[in-house]
Design a protein around this motif. Structure first.
Motif, mmCIF file in Angstrom:
data_model
loop_
_atom_site.group_PDB
_atom_site.id
_atom_site.type_symbol
_atom_site.label_atom_id
_atom_site.label_comp_id
_atom_site.label_asym_id
_atom_site.label_seq_id
_atom_site.Cartn_x
_atom_site.Cartn_y
_atom_site.Cartn_z
ATOM 1 N N SER A 1 53.918 43.931 27.704
ATOM 2 C CA SER A 1 52.785 44.863 29.032
ATOM 3 C C SER A 1 52.558 43.020 29.691
ATOM 4 C CB SER A 1 51.902 45.487 28.080
ATOM 5 O OG SER A 1 51.512 45.963 29.384
ATOM 6 N N VAL A 2 52.342 43.771 31.010
ATOM 7 C CA VAL A 2 52.479 42.722 32.260
ATOM 8 C C VAL A 2 51.478 43.357 32.936
ATOM 9 C CG1 VAL A 2 52.501 41.439 34.210
ATOM 10 C CG2 VAL A 2 54.142 41.229 32.057
ATOM 11 N N ASN A 3 50.256 42.875 33.320
ATOM 12 C CA ASN A 3 48.637 43.812 33.677
ATOM 13 C C ASN A 3 48.616 42.863 34.760
ATOM 14 O OD1 ASN A 3 49.369 45.829 31.525
ATOM 15 N ND2 ASN A 3 47.487 46.583 31.487
ATOM 16 N N ARG A 4 47.649 43.522 35.793
ATOM 17 C CA ARG A 4 47.327 42.373 36.910
ATOM 18 C C ARG A 4 45.966 42.501 36.979
ATOM 19 N NH1 ARG A 4 48.990 43.815 43.320
ATOM 20 N NH2 ARG A 4 47.095 43.275 43.842
ATOM 21 N N MET A 5 45.743 41.912 37.558
ATOM 22 C CA MET A 5 43.952 41.475 37.893
ATOM 23 C C MET A 5 44.229 40.389 39.020
ATOM 24 S SD MET A 5 42.733 38.406 34.488
ATOM 25 C CE MET A 5 44.168 37.519 34.106
ATOM 26 N N THR A 6 42.284 40.579 39.042
ATOM 27 C CA THR A 6 41.974 40.025 40.622
ATOM 28 C C THR A 6 40.464 39.329 40.100
ATOM 29 O OG1 THR A 6 43.155 41.573 41.894
ATOM 30 C CG2 THR A 6 40.981 40.224 43.189
ATOM 31 N N LEU A 7 40.898 37.494 40.840
ATOM 32 C CA LEU A 7 39.646 36.787 40.460
ATOM 33 C C LEU A 7 39.062 36.728 42.064
ATOM 34 C CD1 LEU A 7 37.832 35.048 39.271
ATOM 35 C CD2 LEU A 7 39.665 33.534 39.312
ATOM 36 N N LEU A 8 37.483 37.203 41.971
ATOM 37 C CA LEU A 8 36.739 36.947 42.607
ATOM 38 C C LEU A 8 35.894 36.194 42.437
ATOM 39 C CD1 LEU A 8 36.460 40.455 44.521
ATOM 40 C CD2 LEU A 8 37.897 38.492 45.184
#
Length: 398
Positions: free
Chosen positions: A390-397
């Motif tokens: 499974s591939v999921n998206r995440m955001t680093l701020l």
């Protein structure tokens, strides 16, 4: 205190050669079917009802675990000029004799003086077969017998069907052959044969061989009738060694499935009626000098209480928090033990981190990912368990 004993000395001479490699023809674990002695039309003077070929485990050569069986042949002659050919069509079709090596087998003799020889089938060439010279079995107990197929003086003759040399292009092992000795030619015989193989023998001092190393495998609790995948991580300091893995449960209630790719993968499943703890032994053996090995042991606990603890399917949950700075938690459910790889990619498809690549037990898992060394942006995490991912998206701020 016991009585004093005089000292004793034993003199012996060691060989100046060593085995660089071995290639098994048949270890008699039931892979190939050996026919009854009277199955072959070449056999004569043998009582069909009283003679047999049987794979058994009572008498075998020790030290070759987990090969724990050998071939027993019983021959009951009906006349003094008998001949027996114990044929194996499956082995003939599927074996490929390495003509650069030497043939060997362990023979358990009874000292009665009957004769034994090897026989191979010449698949392409001017002759049908090639056979070794006869070996007179005048010993009692196990003895290693060999046929140097490079030595013309060690070839025999069989009814005009042999040529006395290896002039063909392909050979398969086809039969074990027996004939009477000069004394008591009509006496029944029982012979055991083990470790039919080819060896590469070389002169000199053998190079140092180091044992393989297998990592520990954790205990597992599973529900009845649940298949569990395992990955045995192992390595060998000798890069040219060929490693073989054996998986041995302590009960026949555990079914084993091995995989050729990857070789370290195996699956265990208890039948529906079994509940309890099975002790599993995993052996990794190399093909180097001494055939060194390492072992790992673990318990597979089969219990109905494990049902509620195991997720029903593979699920990857959204990471939390998201967006994050700089640590986030990756969560997933694993329905059965499996090898799990967790990778982090940037938007260009480049892998920037490998968070895990190992065996995980069945259950719910939380792993922290620290992205303090990465720049702000969008990233993707891919979690692979066995053959699913499974591939999921995440955001680093930051």
């Amino acid at each position: 205190a016991g009585n004093a004993m005089d000292g004793q000395s034993i003199s012996f001479i060691t060989d100046s050669s060593y085995y660089a490699s071995r290639k098994m023809i048949d270890n008699f674990m039931g892979t190939y079917e050996w026919r009854a002695p009277t199955y072959s039309g070449s056999t004569s003077g043998i009582n069909s009802a009283s003679s047999s070929s049987t794979i058994q485990s009572t008498n075998r050569v020790s030290g070759f675990a987990p090969d724990y069986r050998s071939l027993r042949i019983i021959l009951v002659p009906t006349d003094a000029s008998w001949f027996a050919r114990v044929h194996n069509a499956d082995l003939n079709a599927n074996s490929n004799i390495d003509t650069s090596m030497i043939m060997q087998a362990y023979i358990y003799g009874d000292g009665s003086g009957y004769k034994f020889r090897f026989s191979i089938n010449e698949r392409e060439g001017e002759n049908l077969f090639e056979v070794s010279t006869w070996y007179t079995v005048d010993w009692i107990g196990w003895k290693l017998v060999e046929w140097d197929i490079h030595d013309p003086s060690q070839f025999g003759e069989w009814g005009g069907m042999t040529g006395g040399s290896l002039d063909g292009t392909s050979y398969g092992y086809e039969s074990l052959q027996f004939a009477p000795g000069t004394e008591n030619p009509e006496a029944p015989i029982t012979v055991y044969i083990d470790q039919l193989r080819m060896i590469d023998r070389r002169e000199g001092v053998y190079p140092q061989n180091y044992p393989p190393v297998i990592e520990a495998i954790p205990d597992t609790m599973v529900a009845p009738s649940t298949g569990v995948y395992y990955y045995a991580a192992y390595s060998d300091p000798n890069p040219d060694d060929i490693l073989t893995m054996f998986v041995i449960p302590d009960t026949s209630a555990i079914a084993i499935r091995r995989y050729s790719s990857p070789a370290e993968k195996f699956r265990l499943k208890a039948d529906g009626t079994y509940e309890g703890t099975s002790h599993i032994l995993v052996i990794v053996k190399d093909n180097g000098v001494g055939e060194l090995a390492d072992t790992a042991e673990f318990d597979m606990i089969i219990s109905t209480t494990a049902v509620e603890q195991i997720p029903e399917k593979f699920i990857v949950y959204p990471n939390y928090p998201n967006p994050f700075n700089p640590v986030t938690t990756l969560r997933f459910d694993l329905p059965s033990s499996d090898k799990v790889r967790i990778e982090i990619f940037n938007t260009r498809g480049q892998r920037v981190a490998l968070l895990a690549d190992r065996h995980f037990e069945a259950g719910s898992w939380n792993l922290n990912f620290d992205a303090s060394y990465l720049s702000s942006g969008v990233y993707f995490y891919k979690i692979t368990a066995g053959e699913v991912y499974s591939v999921n998206r995440m955001t680093l701020l930051k």
